[in-house]
Design a protein around this motif. Structure first.
Motif, PDB file in Angstrom:
ATOM      1  N   CYS A 116       0.824  -1.144  -0.209  1.00 43.34           N
ATOM      2  CA  CYS A 116       0.082   0.038   0.046  1.00 43.34           C
ATOM      3  C   CYS A 116       0.948   1.376   0.043  1.00 43.34           C
ATOM      4  CB  CYS A 116      -0.997  -0.009   1.081  1.00 43.34           C
ATOM      5  SG  CYS A 116      -2.173  -1.141   0.987  1.00 43.34           S
ATOM      6  N   TYR A 117       1.798   1.168   0.669  1.00 47.25           N
ATOM      7  CA  TYR A 117       2.927   2.566   0.958  1.00 47.25           C
ATOM      8  C   TYR A 117       3.569   2.739  -0.433  1.00 47.25           C
ATOM      9  CZ  TYR A 117       6.984   4.874   2.527  1.00 47.25           C
ATOM     10  OH  TYR A 117       8.024   6.002   2.840  1.00 47.25           O
ATOM     11  N   LYS A 118       4.454   1.587  -0.660  1.00 41.31           N
ATOM     12  CA  LYS A 118       5.262   1.767  -1.750  1.00 41.31           C
ATOM     13  C   LYS A 118       4.903   1.581  -3.184  1.00 41.31           C
ATOM     14  CE  LYS A 118       9.647   0.416  -1.257  1.00 41.31           C
ATOM     15  NZ  LYS A 118      10.275   1.659  -0.742  1.00 41.31           N
ATOM     16  N   ARG A 119       3.879   0.412  -3.238  1.00 40.35           N
ATOM     17  CA  ARG A 119       3.537   0.420  -4.662  1.00 40.35           C
ATOM     18  C   ARG A 119       2.197   1.080  -5.152  1.00 40.35           C
ATOM     19  NH1 ARG A 119       4.905  -3.686  -7.724  1.00 40.35           N
ATOM     20  NH2 ARG A 119       6.871  -3.288  -6.857  1.00 40.35           N
ATOM     21  N   LEU A 120       1.356   1.222  -4.237  1.00 39.21           N
ATOM     22  CA  LEU A 120       0.130   2.182  -4.386  1.00 39.21           C
ATOM     23  C   LEU A 120       0.345   3.525  -4.124  1.00 39.21           C
ATOM     24  CD1 LEU A 120      -2.663  -0.325  -2.901  1.00 39.21           C
ATOM     25  CD2 LEU A 120      -1.553  -0.404  -5.288  1.00 39.21           C
ATOM     26  N   GLY A 121       1.479   4.007  -3.323  1.00 38.24           N
ATOM     27  CA  GLY A 121       1.473   5.288  -3.040  1.00 38.24           C
ATOM     28  C   GLY A 121       0.591   5.905  -2.074  1.00 38.24           C
ATOM     29  N   MET A 122      -0.082   4.927  -1.091  1.00 42.22           N
ATOM     30  CA  MET A 122      -1.225   5.339  -0.234  1.00 42.22           C
ATOM     31  C   MET A 122      -0.572   5.929   0.966  1.00 42.22           C
ATOM     32  SD  MET A 122      -3.673   2.303  -0.605  1.00 42.22           S
ATOM     33  CE  MET A 122      -5.183   3.001   0.157  1.00 42.22           C
ATOM     34  N   ARG A 123      -1.352   6.800   1.597  1.00 44.20           N
ATOM     35  CA  ARG A 123      -0.792   6.932   3.130  1.00 44.20           C
ATOM     36  C   ARG A 123      -1.133   5.687   3.962  1.00 44.20           C
ATOM     37  NH1 ARG A 123      -4.804  11.253   5.098  1.00 44.20           N
ATOM     38  NH2 ARG A 123      -5.950  10.498   2.951  1.00 44.20           N
ATOM     39  N   THR A 124      -0.370   5.132   4.909  1.00 47.64           N
ATOM     40  CA  THR A 124      -0.662   3.802   5.301  1.00 47.64           C
ATOM     41  C   THR A 124      -0.052   3.910   6.659  1.00 47.64           C
ATOM     42  OG1 THR A 124      -0.001   2.839   3.143  1.00 47.64           O
ATOM     43  CG2 THR A 124       0.024   1.516   5.327  1.00 47.64           C
ATOM     44  N   THR A 125      -1.334   3.520   7.709  1.00 49.99           N
ATOM     45  CA  THR A 125      -0.828   3.165   9.134  1.00 49.99           C
ATOM     46  C   THR A 125      -1.254   1.676   9.289  1.00 49.99           C
ATOM     47  OG1 THR A 125      -1.750   5.527   9.660  1.00 49.99           O
ATOM     48  CG2 THR A 125      -1.900   3.791  11.291  1.00 49.99           C
ATOM     49  N   THR A 126      -0.192   1.224  10.568  1.00 48.03           N
ATOM     50  CA  THR A 126      -0.380  -0.288  10.716  1.00 48.03           C
ATOM     51  C   THR A 126      -0.324  -0.205  12.139  1.00 48.03           C
ATOM     52  OG1 THR A 126       0.689  -1.073   8.677  1.00 48.03           O
ATOM     53  CG2 THR A 126       0.713  -2.462  10.488  1.00 48.03           C
ATOM     54  N   ILE A 127      -1.139  -1.078  12.643  1.00 43.48           N
ATOM     55  CA  ILE A 127      -1.442  -1.317  14.192  1.00 43.48           C
ATOM     56  C   ILE A 127      -0.824  -2.776  14.325  1.00 43.48           C
ATOM     57  CG2 ILE A 127      -2.694  -1.089  16.481  1.00 43.48           C
ATOM     58  CD1 ILE A 127      -2.762   1.303  14.846  1.00 43.48           C
ATOM     59  N   GLU A 128       0.214  -2.739  15.234  1.00 48.00           N
ATOM     60  CA  GLU A 128       0.907  -4.188  15.630  1.00 48.00           C
ATOM     61  C   GLU A 128       1.104  -4.063  17.111  1.00 48.00           C
ATOM     62  OE1 GLU A 128       2.110  -7.560  16.155  1.00 48.00           O
ATOM     63  OE2 GLU A 128       1.405  -6.947  14.214  1.00 48.00           O
ATOM     64  N   LEU A 129       0.662  -5.133  17.719  1.00 51.30           N
ATOM     65  CA  LEU A 129       0.778  -5.156  19.263  1.00 51.30           C
ATOM     66  C   LEU A 129       2.224  -5.823  19.651  1.00 51.30           C
ATOM     67  CD1 LEU A 129      -0.872  -5.171  21.812  1.00 51.30           C
ATOM     68  CD2 LEU A 129      -1.281  -7.621  21.642  1.00 51.30           C
ATOM     69  N   ASN A 130       2.555  -6.467  18.837  1.00 52.42           N
ATOM     70  CA  ASN A 130       4.304  -7.024  19.456  1.00 52.42           C
ATOM     71  C   ASN A 130       5.387  -6.378  18.740  1.00 52.42           C
ATOM     72  OD1 ASN A 130       6.228  -8.848  20.059  1.00 52.42           O
ATOM     73  ND2 ASN A 130       5.109 -10.779  19.311  1.00 52.42           N
ATOM     74  N   PRO A 131       6.027  -5.648  19.679  1.00 54.23           N
ATOM     75  CA  PRO A 131       7.218  -5.104  19.039  1.00 54.23           C
ATOM     76  C   PRO A 131       8.257  -5.763  18.449  1.00 54.23           C
ATOM     77  CG  PRO A 131       7.155  -4.916  21.460  1.00 54.23           C
ATOM     78  CD  PRO A 131       6.014  -5.450  20.995  1.00 54.23           C
ATOM     79  N   GLN A 132       8.334  -7.042  18.729  1.00 51.44           N
ATOM     80  CA  GLN A 132       9.286  -7.987  18.179  1.00 51.44           C
ATOM     81  C   GLN A 132       8.947  -8.181  16.581  1.00 51.44           C
ATOM     82  OE1 GLN A 132      10.629 -11.690  20.104  1.00 51.44           O
ATOM     83  NE2 GLN A 132       9.101 -11.041  21.839  1.00 51.44           N
ATOM     84  N   VAL A 133       7.609  -8.289  16.235  1.00 49.39           N
ATOM     85  CA  VAL A 133       7.235  -8.190  15.099  1.00 49.39           C
ATOM     86  C   VAL A 133       7.831  -7.192  14.041  1.00 49.39           C
ATOM     87  CG1 VAL A 133       5.281  -8.306  13.160  1.00 49.39           C
ATOM     88  CG2 VAL A 133       5.278  -9.717  15.607  1.00 49.39           C
ATOM     89  N   VAL A 134       7.528  -5.835  14.551  1.00 47.15           N
ATOM     90  CA  VAL A 134       7.839  -4.500  14.001  1.00 47.15           C
ATOM     91  C   VAL A 134       9.487  -4.821  13.824  1.00 47.15           C
ATOM     92  CG1 VAL A 134       8.048  -2.124  14.086  1.00 47.15           C
ATOM     93  CG2 VAL A 134       6.032  -3.217  14.996  1.00 47.15           C
ATOM     94  N   ALA A 135      10.218  -4.934  14.670  1.00 53.58           N
ATOM     95  CA  ALA A 135      11.499  -5.132  14.777  1.00 53.58           C
ATOM     96  C   ALA A 135      12.237  -6.150  13.572  1.00 53.58           C
ATOM     97  CB  ALA A 135      12.329  -5.433  15.971  1.00 53.58           C
ATOM     98  N   ALA A 136      11.395  -7.347  13.474  1.00 56.80           N
ATOM     99  CA  ALA A 136      11.757  -8.476  12.631  1.00 56.80           C
ATOM    100  C   ALA A 136      11.612  -7.980  11.080  1.00 56.80           C
ATOM    101  CB  ALA A 136      10.916  -9.652  12.929  1.00 56.80           C
ATOM    102  N   CYS A 137      10.221  -7.156  10.836  1.00 53.06           N
ATOM    103  CA  CYS A 137       9.910  -6.654   9.631  1.00 53.06           C
ATOM    104  C   CYS A 137      10.863  -5.619   9.187  1.00 53.06           C
ATOM    105  CB  CYS A 137       8.586  -6.384   9.713  1.00 53.06           C
ATOM    106  SG  CYS A 137       7.362  -7.437   9.729  1.00 53.06           S
ATOM    107  N   MET A 138      11.283  -4.773  10.207  1.00 57.21           N
ATOM    108  CA  MET A 138      12.442  -3.990   9.590  1.00 57.21           C
ATOM    109  C   MET A 138      13.652  -4.598   9.314  1.00 57.21           C
ATOM    110  SD  MET A 138      11.606  -0.633  12.157  1.00 57.21           S
ATOM    111  CE  MET A 138      12.549   0.376  11.088  1.00 57.21           C
ATOM    112  N   ARG A 139      14.133  -5.682   9.967  1.00 57.16           N
ATOM    113  CA  ARG A 139      15.390  -6.400   9.787  1.00 57.16           C
ATOM    114  C   ARG A 139      15.290  -7.337   8.669  1.00 57.16           C
ATOM    115  NH1 ARG A 139      19.299  -9.396  14.216  1.00 57.16           N
ATOM    116  NH2 ARG A 139      21.060  -9.886  12.729  1.00 57.16           N
ATOM    117  N   TRP A 140      14.144  -8.057   8.554  1.00 59.77           N
ATOM    118  CA  TRP A 140      14.016  -9.228   7.661  1.00 59.77           C
ATOM    119  C   TRP A 140      13.454  -9.245   6.388  1.00 59.77           C
ATOM    120  CZ3 TRP A 140      18.328 -12.288   8.118  1.00 59.77           C
ATOM    121  CH2 TRP A 140      18.654 -12.309   9.633  1.00 59.77           C
TER     122      TRP A 140
END
Length: 253
Positions: free
Chosen positions: A79-103
């Motif tokens: 949504c953010y990169k391909r469609l160019g939309m304003r995009t908000t994501t809600i994620e409870l687990n900070p480990q998931v966010v960290a893993a997505c940024m790294r991997w």
């Protein structure tokens, strides 16, 4: 689960050029083809983009998307990169966010992208989001894939309230579990039988539900034309969606 120490640990696996995200179980919570990090790899995740059939393609970049549940960030990145939309994501687990940024090549937050560590149950009740989201994409299965973490009639009513007047919600459910019918009833109670569609389950059992905030009359010819545009612009299998979407109203009726 409100404290991060109670949340499942994240692990990564790779097979045949595809990287997978896991949460304390063998279940795959999201995937990315390493050579094509922005493309959506999993079929059910592609289907969660079927709301594109109900908007004019040239208007997509002006719309706002929200994902409840980051997974491997496939929807967020697309949504953010391909469609160019304003995009908000809600994620409870900070480990998931960290893993997505790294991997999984999740970009840093900026003026168009906000990945927030927060509880989706609170986010859907936030008055700041009321009537503002054009595409709401929900994938909130627990780490055992036993059922959605949030599935009540009240939750789906809050989701309805978040949507802009012509907004659309897509939800990942497992069609072979006992929670499917309960979720469908609760979604239909919030949106109305006539405004709910669904796909048949994928081979893995994922059933994507699509619910529109307002009744929509779109001819099959227009849907097919938009599907061709979606395939040409964004390489999603949209022509298959036109044939596969089924009205819940006809089933319920």
């Amino acid at each position: 689960m409100s404290d991060s120490h109670e949340l499942p640990d994240v692990s990564i696996s790779e097979e045949d050029g595809v990287r997978h995200l896991h949460l304390d179980s063998p279940w795959i919570q999201g995937s990315m083809r390493i050579a094509k990090p922005i493309e959506i790899e999993l079929e059910y995740v592609q289907r969660m983009m079927a709301w594109l059939l109900f908007v004019e393609p040239e208007e997509v970049a002006d719309l706002q998307a929200m994902q409840l549940g980051l997974g491997a960030a496939a929807l967020t990145k697309f949504c953010y990169k391909r469609l160019g939309m304003r995009t908000t994501t809600i994620e409870l687990n900070p480990q998931v966010v960290a893993a997505c940024m790294r991997w999984f090549r999740l970009p840093d937050n900026d003026e168009r992208l906000q990945v927030l560590v927060a509880n989706a149950a609170d986010a859907v009740q936030d008055p700041d989001w009321q009537s503002s989201i054009d595409a709401l994409q929900i994938d909130l299965y627990d780490h055992d894939a036993a059922g959605p973490v949030l599935e009540s009639a009240e939750f789906y009513a809050d989701c309805f309230g978040m949507l802009a007047p012509n907004g659309c919600m897509t939800v990942n459910l497992f069609g072979r579990t006992s929670s499917f019918e309960r979720n469908m009833r609760n979604i239909a109670a919030a949106f109305g039988d006539a405004n709910v569609w669904h796909f048949k389950p994928t081979r893995e059992g994922n059933t994507v539900i699509l619910a529109r905030k307002a009744p929509v009359e779109v001819s099959t010819a227009v849907l097919r034309q938009r599907a061709e545009t979606i395939e040409a612009k964004w390489k999603l299998p949209a022509r298959l969606w036109v044939h596969a979407l089924q009205s819940w109203g006809k089933v319920a009726g």
